[in-house]
Design an enzyme around this catalytic site. Structure first.
Site, PDB file in Angstrom:
ATOM      1  N   GLY A 189     -79.784 -60.900  -0.167  1.00 15.55           N
ATOM      2  CA  GLY A 189     -79.830 -61.736  -1.366  1.00 15.55           C
ATOM      3  C   GLY A 189     -78.761 -62.806  -1.248  1.00 15.55           C
ATOM      4  CB  THR A 190     -78.844 -66.309  -1.120  1.00 14.05           C
ATOM      5  OG1 THR A 190     -79.991 -66.513  -1.952  1.00 14.05           O
ATOM      6  CG2 THR A 190     -79.349 -66.106   0.299  1.00 14.05           C
ATOM      7  CB  THR A 191     -76.616 -68.337  -4.646  1.00 14.99           C
ATOM      8  OG1 THR A 191     -76.516 -68.823  -3.304  1.00 14.99           O
ATOM      9  CG2 THR A 191     -75.478 -68.902  -5.463  1.00 14.99           C
TER      10      THR A 191
END
Length: 275
Positions: free
Chosen positions: A52-54
């Site tokens: 998962g990123t941001t």
């Protein structure tokens, strides 16, 4: 009746820590650190694991807004376009996940159960600081996996009903807990999101203004970071936004998020055409 034969079933079930209870009675179900697992002959490279990123959180007039993009990546590929990264912890708090998606979701679910168990045993909720400390312990237990590339770095936020204010906390991979006074972001696009928040955030934002600031920050991060997904108008995929206030943990409707994203895109297009 021999009471002793039942003691092994009910001993110390007044323990308010679900993690300790699970570790003691069903250790095979407890998410163990990667360092404690038997080595595999050909471990998967960390870049092949969906990440998962941001995610971000910011304070506004009535509490805290949490937001996350919907993209998960595996190396240079998109692993998912619709992943959820913001989870309800309890009625007055939430957790956003960044890092290895599988362990992060597992940690978020265990954290929810931990808080529910504490409330049932103690008959009261943990303080917001207590919740932040519980999450810190879970991040610390994942250190072995983090050292092998499966890091989980959450962001935690909630409404402190005693102080009548929204608060937010960030973590490092060792379980270090740090309170931020105004805003913060985690994940691959966190630097760009924080840069945007630094310019746009101000005290006493209304809910609508804070929603706009959160989406501007995520869109700025998506412009600069290949791992962060921006609004997808074709597929109808937009960032996840949650509010946490005295009224509780609540979703921001997709239609509202879409309208704000469309307004941002329209204004940026007009500005680009004039320049």
């Amino acid at each position: 009746m021999n009471d002793e034969r039942w003691q092994h079933l009910f001993r110390d079930y007044g323990n308010s820590s679900f993690s300790e209870l699970l570790r003691r009675d069903s250790p095979h179900l407890f998410p163990s650190p990667a360092a404690a697992r038997p080595p595999v002959e050909h471990p998967a490279p960390p870049e092949a694991v969906p990440h998962g990123t941001t995610v971000l959180a910011l304070r506004y007039r009535d509490g805290v807004i949490m937001a996350g993009d919907r993209q998960a990546t595996a190396g240079y590929q998109v692993a998912s376009r619709r992943i959820e990264k913001i989870f309800k912890a309890d009625d007055l708090s939430g957790v956003g996940i960044a890092g290895a998606a599988g362990p992060a979701m597992e940690m978020a679910k265990l954290f929810q159960t931990e808080l529910e168990h504490y409330e049932k045993v103690e008959g009261d909720n943990l303080s917001l600081d207590g919740k932040a400390n519980k999450l810190s312990q879970m991040v610390r237990m994942n250190l072995g996996a983090a050292m092998q590339g499966l890091a989980v770095v959450p962001i935690f936020a909630g409404y402190d009903d005693k102080a009548s204010v929204g608060r937010l906390f960030k973590y490092d991979i060792t379980g270090g807990r740090y309170e931020e006074t105004d805003y913060d972001s985690q994940g691959s696009g966190s630097k760009d999101a924080r840069d945007s928040l630094k310019k746009l955030w101000r005290r006493d934002l209304s809910r609508e203004e804070a929603l706009r600031v959160a989406l501007e920050a995520l869109i700025d991060a998506a412009d600069e970071d290949v791992g962060t997904g921006g609004p997808d108008f074709v597929r109808g995929i937009f960032p996840t936004i949650k509010t946490i206030s005295r009224s509780g943990f609540a979703d921001v409707p997709d239609d509202e998020v879409r309208r704000v994203c469309e307004a941002i895109a329209r204004e940026r297009t007009e500005l680009e055409q004039r320049s």
